[in-house]
Write a protein that holds these residues in place. Structure first.
Motif, PDB file in Angstrom:
ATOM      1  N   PRO A 454       0.810  -1.233   0.000  1.00 56.32           N
ATOM      2  CA  PRO A 454       0.000   0.000   0.000  1.00 56.32           C
ATOM      3  C   PRO A 454       0.841   1.280   0.000  1.00 56.32           C
ATOM      4  CG  PRO A 454      -0.381  -1.312   1.981  1.00 56.32           C
ATOM      5  CD  PRO A 454       0.434  -2.139   1.068  1.00 56.32           C
ATOM      6  N   HIS A 455       1.987   1.241   0.657  1.00 57.96           N
ATOM      7  CA  HIS A 455       2.865   2.416   0.625  1.00 57.96           C
ATOM      8  C   HIS A 455       3.232   2.779  -0.791  1.00 57.96           C
ATOM      9  CE1 HIS A 455       3.813   3.342   4.732  1.00 57.96           C
ATOM     10  NE2 HIS A 455       3.700   2.050   4.997  1.00 57.96           N
ATOM     11  N   PHE A 458       0.090   4.158  -2.792  1.00 60.30           N
ATOM     12  CA  PHE A 458      -0.334   5.522  -2.473  1.00 60.30           C
ATOM     13  C   PHE A 458       0.750   6.542  -2.800  1.00 60.30           C
ATOM     14  CE2 PHE A 458      -3.206   3.012   0.278  1.00 60.30           C
ATOM     15  CZ  PHE A 458      -4.377   3.364  -0.379  1.00 60.30           C
ATOM     16  N   ASN A 459       1.996   6.136  -2.634  1.00 61.96           N
ATOM     17  CA  ASN A 459       3.065   7.065  -2.988  1.00 61.96           C
ATOM     18  C   ASN A 459       3.158   7.277  -4.494  1.00 61.96           C
ATOM     19  OD1 ASN A 459       4.233   8.099  -0.575  1.00 61.96           O
ATOM     20  ND2 ASN A 459       4.855   5.999  -0.117  1.00 61.96           N
ATOM     21  N   ILE A 461       0.581   7.194  -6.521  1.00 62.25           N
ATOM     22  CA  ILE A 461      -0.526   8.109  -6.827  1.00 62.25           C
ATOM     23  C   ILE A 461      -0.136   9.520  -6.407  1.00 62.25           C
ATOM     24  CG2 ILE A 461      -2.958   8.631  -6.390  1.00 62.25           C
ATOM     25  CD1 ILE A 461      -3.344   5.621  -5.814  1.00 62.25           C
ATOM     26  N   ASN A 462       0.524   9.611  -5.284  1.00 58.66           N
ATOM     27  CA  ASN A 462       0.962  10.897  -4.770  1.00 58.66           C
ATOM     28  C   ASN A 462       1.942  11.581  -5.724  1.00 58.66           C
ATOM     29  OD1 ASN A 462       0.598  12.653  -2.644  1.00 58.66           O
ATOM     30  ND2 ASN A 462       2.600  12.124  -1.764  1.00 58.66           N
ATOM     31  N   ARG A 518       9.370   7.784  -7.839  1.00 57.62           N
ATOM     32  CA  ARG A 518       9.172   8.141  -6.426  1.00 57.62           C
ATOM     33  C   ARG A 518      10.441   8.706  -5.832  1.00 57.62           C
ATOM     34  NH1 ARG A 518       7.237   3.376  -2.636  1.00 57.62           N
ATOM     35  NH2 ARG A 518       7.723   4.851  -0.983  1.00 57.62           N
ATOM     36  N   LYS A 599       7.454  -3.319   7.630  1.00 51.91           N
ATOM     37  CA  LYS A 599       6.641  -4.523   7.815  1.00 51.91           C
ATOM     38  C   LYS A 599       6.203  -5.147   6.487  1.00 51.91           C
ATOM     39  CE  LYS A 599       3.576  -3.172  10.782  1.00 51.91           C
ATOM     40  NZ  LYS A 599       2.227  -3.012  11.247  1.00 51.91           N
TER      41      LYS A 599
END
Lengths: 646, 247
Positions: A454-455, A458-459, A461-462, A518, A599
């Motif tokens: 998920p990181h 979302f990153n 998309i960011n 990123r 994690k």
């Protein structure tokens, strides 16, 4: 209980070693001083209903005497004058046939013609001739289906004696016992009334037995049929062998019924059926039984003792089956047939006992084994009991039921146990299938989750959001498309265990490009792939090395102070493997370990380890992780992953 | 004018936020941007901003660690994060504001406006509570900052006996303490309080299962709590409730 077992053991031992003991019995038939007994006197004073033991009026004749008399009509008084030995004596272990020739006379003092019935044990073949009859006409009886039998449907152990008034009639009788059982054969004369009473009692007895046998046969047959249908539904061969076994047992039961109830179904068409079918059915039943057990319990070669024992015994039984079938082409007196008839049940039971012991001793965890042992024990115990009863002479006290009924009941118990075992096995398999399906979908979801950190999502998309806000339409669209393509590939491949190598590399490139975006300029990437891998259609598990790449970027390269990070990915074809090398010049594992672990990415690594193990079918995943050093200073990490080519 | 610093390790993240602030929150004046914790410490000490936008996920020193390294916290904080459920929960417990990345413009506006209206801040206390929660060995969150009309109040969740909804407010009853009125809905409390301890018996009641005195049977039934208060159990929740207390 102990006494009972000891008796059984004694009976079994006796069975094995007793032929010498019987040989002693035969010494009784040696020549002695002997006077011919008087004829049995039939007077009007005797009651209307009587049965008399005529042992004292009977003399034994030498072997073959009956046949020689029929041939030449000569009576040889010398040979007729031997005491009658009421026990059958087996001549040898390999020829367990008893033939008895006896002679007796009856004097009818009445003024009327009388009829008496002669009975002498339950021989397989019974022949009688009246000495006074110049035609030497033979009356036959006995249980063995015989071509010149008087009537197929008569109670065949009784022969009728016609006694003219005021005369003495002498009879020569031939008795043949195929059994090796120690049994009393007492010659008896019955009045017409007594014969009728016996017949009625016999009908009553057989009626009860008939009902019992019909239940057993019908029950076993229906279970077999049911199992046969189950075989088509489940495609589990255990059911097929079980059905075959059940069919043999129901035929065996049918044979017992024909024998005990004096009815002729199959033996009507095949005269020797009742006599020979026993051993053939028993052997086939044993053969299918072992095959069924092997299939049911999934006996593998790992279980050496059970596997070999059952394998060898089964092959021997098969040979015996074929050999036993040849009895149909061998004359009725064949010693082989007699041996088969006498030892068939005994030997096949003896063979089964070690298998049962091995199963009990085995540490198999299969829960079905409990049912198998229970059923198996029931039959072994039943068989041993029946053998004991038959050989010990106890069977004579069984009036209503033949002792073999015990065995039939044991078969029913066993069928219930085995039915449960099969049902349990099928239930377990179904459950397993369901859990497998569940696990599979869980793994799919887990794989999807691992690949869609998920990181990262979302990153990404960011980052695209940043292009939008800096009015960089070109890059916004470019990366949005890359991101969409990556998502599509991941979603497509999450349903598959393996995808085309070239497609997987494309997905990996997309992933790396998005990571580069990123972490602007933080690192550069070089990807080298063997041409052989690109031109051939190799299959690999989707994104299996992605977590290692992610780890290299997030923990190795991202933590570098400068922007000279280099991610090198090499994919080579090495013999029968695909070798991935992921090398980074990041801060190294030790330094990265000091910084809090991510994690998600370690979860992804674990997933990859599991998936590599699964894909290669190995105990330990083919992954090598090396710390790189440059003059003792950590200079990155190298990960090697090996995949089997499929 | 609110002076602010953006702290984010990803350049694209900083760019997106900076552009959004410039376009939609003109009252915010971004003084500086930091790409890691160390840099941020220096910039905060130098600029003394009124507001910091703090990313949690950063290499070497994450947002929480940076915060605890600061001795003086005289500013408002808006946390920004892409995805970290545990961190978000910890933030909620401390009643900090946070924004999920990519940042929604409306949410950003609301958060900034809220800070504009605040007279003073309790960042120091909130940060202490955050640290206490994060240091719990079993990752259990115990300390809760509750916003009231008089500002934030700090409690241990184990002292809460039950919570009662009152339109947009919630009455909270404590052990040995007078009840308070929190300016948060019961639903928000239900979301953050641990479900094994707190149970929603009714649309307007949330109780701590450890403080049940007795259960009175009825259509849905009633619960007498240890402070003598009675709480209804709705018919729908009865079965689930009995299961939760082990019946």
């Amino acid at each position: 209980m102990i006494a009972f077992l000891r008796n059984i053991a004694a009976a079994l031992l006796l069975q094995i070693f007793s032929f010498s003991g019987y040989a002693q019995d035969s010494s009784l038939s040696g020549k002695k001083d002997f006077t011919a007994p008087a004829p049995f006197i039939l007077t009007d004073t005797l009651p209307k209903e009587f049965s008399v033991d005529i042992t004292d009026y009977v003399t034994s004749c030498r072997d073959g005497f009956f046949d020689s008399y029929i041939k030449n009509g000569q009576l040889d008084t010398e040979t007729t004058q031997q005491p009658y030995n009421e026990l059958t004596a087996r001549k040898s272990l390999l020829h367990p046939v008893n033939e008895i020739n006896i002679f007796f006379s009856v004097q009818n003092t009445s003024a009327l013609e009388k009829y008496l019935y002669f009975e002498c044990g339950s021989p397989d073949l019974l022949k009688l001739v009246n000495i006074n009859d110049p035609e030497r006409k033979i009356q036959t009886g006995g249980f063995l289906g015989h071509t010149n039998r008087v009537s197929t449907y008569s109670p065949n152990r009784y022969l009728i004696l016609q006694l003219p008034p005021g005369k003495t009639s002498s009879f020569l009788v031939y008795l043949k016992f195929m059994g090796s059982y120690k049994q009393r054969v007492v010659p008896v004369l019955l009045s017409e009334k007594a014969y009728q009473a016996r017949s009625i009692a016999n009908i009553d007895r057989t009626r009860l037995q008939l009902i019992y046998h019909s239940f057993i046969i019908g029950g076993i047959f229906i279970i077999s049929l049911f199992m046969f249908v189950q075989f088509f539904l489940n495609k589990d061969k255990a059911y097929l062998f079980y059905a075959a076994y059940g069919l043999c047992i129901s035929l065996l039961s049918e044979k017992i019924m024909e024998l005990n109830c004096n009815i002729h179904l199959i033996s009507h068409f095949i005269p020797y059926y009742v006599f020979y079918s026993h051993i053939i059915l028993q052997l086939f039943a044993s053969f299918f039984y072992i095959e069924f057990l092997r299939k049911l319990l999934n006996i593998s070669k790992k279980e050496k003792r059970i596997w070999w024992y059952s394998y060898v015994i089964q092959r021997l039984i098969l040979v015996a089956c074929i050999a036993a079938c040849t009895v149909f082409f061998i004359p009725e007196n064949s010693a082989f047939a007699a041996i088969a008839y006498n030892y068939g049940a005994f030997v096949s039971t003896i063979c089964m006992i070690p298998l049962l012991v091995l199963l009990i001793l085995s540490k198999k965890k299969d829960p079905a084994i409990k049912f198998v042992i229970a059923g198996f024990s029931a039959v072994v115990l039943g068989t041993v009991t029946v053998i004991y009863i038959n050989r010990s002479g106890l069977y004579q006290s069984f009036n209503l039921f033949h002792p073999i009924s015990i065995l039939e009941f044991a078969f029913i118990l066993e069928m219930i146990c085995f039915g449960m075992a099969l049902g349990y096995k099928t239930y377990k398999q179904k459950l397993e299938k369901e859990t497998m399906a569940l696990q599979k979908s869980e793994t799919e979801i887990a794989a999807l989750k691992a690949q869609m950190n998920p990181h990262f999502i979302f990153n990404c998309i960011n980052s695209i959001d940043a292009f939008i806000h800096s009015n960089d339409k070109y890059n916004a669209t470019l990366y949005l498309n890359k991101f969409a393509k990556l998502l599509r590939n991941i979603l497509d491949s999450s349903k598959q265990n393996a995808v085309a190598f070239t497609k997987d590399v494309e997905t990996l490139r997309l992933y790396i490009e998005l990571e580069e975006l990123r972490h602007e300029n933080k690192f550069k990437t070089s990807i080298q792939i063997d041409d052989a891998l690109l031109t051939n259609d190799y299959k690999v598990p989707p994104l299996i090395i992605q977590p290692f790449v992610e780890n290299a970027i997030l923990h190795g390269l991202k933590n570098r102070e400068d922007n000279d990070g280099l991610l090198q990915i090499q994919v080579k074809k090495a013999a029968d493997k695909i070798e991935y090398i992921i090398r980074d010049n990041g801060i190294g594992r030790k330094a990265a370990g000091l910084i809090a672990q991510n994690k998600e990415s370690s979860y992804g690594m674990q997933m990859s380890f599991d998936r590599i193990k699964l894909f290669n079918g190995e105990e330990n995943p083919s992954v090598q992780i090396m710390d790189l050093h440059d003059d003792d200073i950590a200079s990155g990490t190298e990960v090697k992953v090996f995949l089997n080519i499929i | 004018m609110i002076t602010a610093i953006i702290i984010d390790d990803e350049a694209k993240g900083r760019l997106a936020l900076r552009e959004k602030l410039a376009a939609y929150c003109k009252q915010v004046n971004v003084l500086a941007e930091a790409s890691n914790g160390q840099e941020a410490l220096l910039l905060i000490q130098h600029h003394k901003p009124q507001l910091i936008f703090l990313d949690i996920e950063m290499p070497k020193m994450n947002g929480f660690e940076m915060l605890s390294a600061l001795s003086e916290k005289k500013f408002h904080i808006i946390f920004t994060t892409a995805y970290d459920q545990y961190a978000i929960k910890a933030i909620k417990y401390a009643a900090f504001d946070y924004l999920l990345k990519p940042i929604d413009i409306e949410e950003l506006k609301t958060a900034v406006e809220k800070i504009e209206q605040k007279q003073n801040h309790q960042t120091q206390t909130q940060a202490e509570l955050l640290q206490q929660n994060l240091q719990h060995p079993k990752k259990q969150l115990n300390k809760l900052a509750i916003p009231t009309l008089d500002g934030l109040l700090f409690f241990d969740i184990n002292d809460i006996i039950h919570l009662e909804a009152n339109s947009n407010y919630t009455f909270i009853h404590f052990l040995n303490k007078p009840k308070i009125t929190a300016s948060k809905t019961l639903k928000e409390f239900e979301e953050i309080l641990p479900p094994g301890i707190f149970f929603r018996t009714h649309h307007s009641h949330l109780i701590n299962l450890n403080y049940i005195k007795r259960y009175i049977k009825g259509d849905g039934g009633q619960i007498e709590l240890q402070n003598g208060n009675y709480v209804d159990v709705s018919r729908r929740k009865k079965e689930e409730f009995l299961k939760a207390i082990g019946h």
